[in-house]
Design a protein around this motif. Structure first.
Motif, PDB file in Angstrom:
ATOM      1  N   THR A  86      37.697  26.609  39.514  1.00 37.58           N
ATOM      2  CA  THR A  86      37.910  28.062  39.620  1.00 37.58           C
ATOM      3  C   THR A  86      39.006  28.566  38.673  1.00 37.58           C
ATOM      4  O   THR A  86      39.132  29.775  38.476  1.00 37.58           O
ATOM      5  N   SER A  89      38.635  31.172  35.285  1.00 37.40           N
ATOM      6  CA  SER A  89      38.353  32.584  35.540  1.00 37.40           C
ATOM      7  C   SER A  89      39.672  33.346  35.522  1.00 37.40           C
ATOM      8  O   SER A  89      40.744  32.764  35.719  1.00 37.40           O
ATOM      9  N   GLY A 115      30.744  37.884  40.259  1.00 42.19           N
ATOM     10  CA  GLY A 115      31.927  37.118  39.940  1.00 42.19           C
ATOM     11  C   GLY A 115      33.133  38.004  40.159  1.00 42.19           C
ATOM     12  O   GLY A 115      33.380  38.464  41.269  1.00 42.19           O
ATOM     13  N   GLU A 157      31.800  38.328  35.217  1.00 43.39           N
ATOM     14  CA  GLU A 157      31.627  36.979  35.779  1.00 43.39           C
ATOM     15  C   GLU A 157      32.981  36.265  35.865  1.00 43.39           C
ATOM     16  O   GLU A 157      33.759  36.531  36.756  1.00 43.39           O
ATOM     17  N   HIS A 158      33.296  35.405  34.922  1.00 45.42           N
ATOM     18  CA  HIS A 158      34.587  34.705  34.984  1.00 45.42           C
ATOM     19  C   HIS A 158      35.728  35.567  34.429  1.00 45.42           C
ATOM     20  O   HIS A 158      36.876  35.407  34.843  1.00 45.42           O
TER      21      HIS A 158
END
Length: 432
Positions: A86, A89, A115, A157-158
Motif C-alpha cells: 500500500t 500510493s 482507489g 487510483e494510486h
C-alpha cells in the motif's frame, strides 16, 4: 500316469482360457457401460467448435518478448510484494490488490474502480491477461507489465509519482530488485516528487531532472511493472463444468455430458447459434481479444466514453509500449503494435471483449458496470439498441445485413443463455 498329467494340464489350460475370456468380456462390458450414448447430440461442426473452446486448448501462457523477466521466480516474488504494498500510493492505503482482490476474482465487484478517487470503468480481472495482446477496456496498453504501471500514477487510483516509487524500491526492495535486474542504475540526486504526468509541480520537477536521471528512473519504474507482471502470470483460470462437458462431447462420453443441466445445454446451443455469442466470445479464453461497439449505453450519456478510439492514441504514444526503449523485444516481435490503424472509425466507443470465464462471479457487467445481472446483459444483445456514440455492430431489428443477423431471443431463451454462462465458472489457480 502321463495321460493323467496330460489330461489335467489340458483341463487347466482350458479353464485358464475361459477365465481370460471371461475377464476380457467383463472389461469390454465395462467399457461399453462407460461409453454410454451421447445424451446431447451435436453436429460435427458444433463438436469441433466446442473442442476449440476447452481451456486446455489455450496451451502454455504466451511468452511476452517485451519482458525478459516474466518467467523468473525471483521476479514473481518481488512482484507479489509490490502488488500488495500500500506504500505504492499517495495516501499509503491503496495497493494493486485493493482493486484486484484474490477473494473477489482478482477484481473488486464495484461498478467503477475505486482507489484514491473513483474511476470511470470497471476493474478487469488479471486472470488470462497474458493471453491478451491489449489490456484495459480501451486497449491502451500492450503488455501486462506496461499495464501495471498506469494505475500507479493515475490520480484516481494510486495517485503516486514516478520518483517517489523509485525511491521506495531503493529503500525497501533494493536487494530483491538487484537479484532480478542487476545493479540499480545511477539515479543521481532526485527531487522528493517528480513525474511526467503528475501535478504541475511534479511535472516541473521531472523536467528539471537530467536526461540520464529521468532515463534511470524510467528503467526502475518499468522493471517494477515487469516484476508485477511476473507475479500476475502465475494467476490463471481453472477448468469449469463447461470444459468437462466439452471434453465429454468431443470424446463421445454420454455420461460425462451430465455435468451440465438440460437448461444449461439449451443455453449453450443458443450461445453457438441464434444468440451469436460465439462470434466474439470464442476460443479457449472465450474472447476474440478484439474491440467492439455493441451499443452498450454509456454511464454518462452527456459524455459518452470513446473507448478504443482514445485508447489507440494513448497506446501509440506510450513510452512503455512494445516498441519503446524499456521493452526487451525486438521491433519485429511487436507486430500487433506496428499494424494498428489509428484512425479506424469502427473503434469509436468500441471496448475490449472480456473473457466469459468465471463471468457469473463478476457482477456488475460491461465496461462501466451498466448491467447488474447476466440476464440484463443477454437481453441487451437481444434488444440490439442503437449506439449513442459511433455505430453498433449488432444488427438492428428489421435491418438486413450480410455480415450479421438480428438476434432474436425469447424471455425463456434469455434465461437459458444466462444459466449456461454460470457453467463457465471454475477455480482461480495460482501457481506456486
Amino acid at each position: 500316469m502321463n495321460d493323467d498329467v496330460s489330461s489335467a494340464k489340458t483341463s487347466w489350460l482350458a479353464g485358464a482360457a475361459a477365465l481370460v475370456a471371461g475377464c476380457l468380456l467383463t472389461v469390454a462390458t465395462a467399457q461399453a457401460l462407460d461409453k454410454t450414448p451421447l445424451r446431447d447430440r451435436w453436429s460435427a461442426q458444433e463438436t469441433a467448435t466446442l473442442g476449440t473452446m476447452r481451456l486446455k486448448e489455450a496451451g502454455p501462457r504466451p511468452v511476452d518478448a517485451s519482458n525478459a523477466y516474466e518467467q523468473r521466480a525471483d521476479a514473481a516474488a518481488l512482484g507479489r510484494a509490490l502488488f500488495n504494498d500500500t506504500r505504492l500510493s499517495r495516501n499509503g492505503q491503496v495497493a494493486c490488490a485493493s482493486c484486484h482482490s484474490a477473494d473477489k476474482q482478482f477484481q473488486d465487484g464495484r461498478q467503477f474502480g475505486q482507489g484514491l478517487g473513483i474511476g470511470k470503468r470497471r476493474t478487469m480481472p488479471v486472470m488470462g491477461a497474458a493471453h491478451s495482446p491489449f489490456l484495459f477496456w480501451d486497449g491502451r496498453k500492450d503488455s501486462t507489465w506496461s499495464q501495471a504501471l498506469g494505475p500507479l500514477e493515475d490520480a484516481a487510483e494510486h495517485g503516486g509519482n514516478r520518483v517517489r516509487f523509485v525511491k521506495l524500491v531503493q529503500a525497501h526492495y533494493k536487494e530483491q530488485y538487484q537479484a532480478v535486474f542487476g545493479p540499480m542504475p545511477a539515479l543521481g540526486k532526485l527531487p522528493d516528487d517528480a513525474s511526467p504526468g503528475g501535478t504541475e509541480a511534479e511535472r516541473a520537477a521531472w523536467a528539471a531532472m537530467s536526461a540520464s536521471s529521468r532515463d534511470a528512473a524510467n528503467r526502475v519504474f518499468a522493471n517494477m511493472g515487469k516484476a508485477i507482471a511476473a507475479f500476475e502470470r502465475n494467476i490463471s483460470y481453472g477448468e469449469s463444468r463447461f470444459d468437462k462437458y466439452a471434453e465429454a462431447t468431443v470424446s463421445g462420453d454420454g455420461r460425462g455430458q451430465e455435468v451440465l443441466s438440460p437448461q444449461e445445454v439449451r443455453g449453450l446451443r443458443l450461445f453457438l447459434t441464434k444468440g451469436q455469442c460465439v462470434t466474439c466470445h470464442n476460443g479457449p479464453m472465450l474472447t476474440d481479444h478484439a474491440f467492439h461497439n455493441t451499443g452498450v449505453p454509456p454511464a454518462d450519456r452527456a459524455h459518452p466514453d470513446p473507448g478504443r478510439a482514445e485508447g489507440l492514441k494513448k497506446l501509440l504514444q506510450d513510452e512503455f509500449n512494445c516498441l519503446g526503449r524499456y521493452s526487451d523485444a525486438k521491433a519485429e516481435q511487436c507486430g500487433e503494435l506496428q499494424f494498428l490503424a489509428a484512425n479506424d472509425p469502427g473503434q469509436l466507443a468500441a471496448f475490449r471483449t472480456p473473457s466469459l470465464r468465471n463471468v457469473a462471479e463478476r457482477a456488475p457487467y460491461m465496461h462501466a458496470g451498466q448491467f447488474t445481472t447476466l440476464e440484463q446483459v443477454v437481453q441487451h444483445y437481444a434488444a440490439s439498441p442503437k449506439a449513442v456514440l459511433g455505430h453498433s455492430e449488432l444488427a438492428q431489428p428489421g435491418e438486413k445485413r450480410s455480415d450479421r443477423q438480428t438476434i432474436r431471443l425469447s424471455p425463456a431463451e434469455v434465461q437459458d443463455v444466462a444459466a449456461f454462462l454460470g457453467a463457465l465458472t471454475g477455480p482461480v489457480v495460482q501457481a506456486k
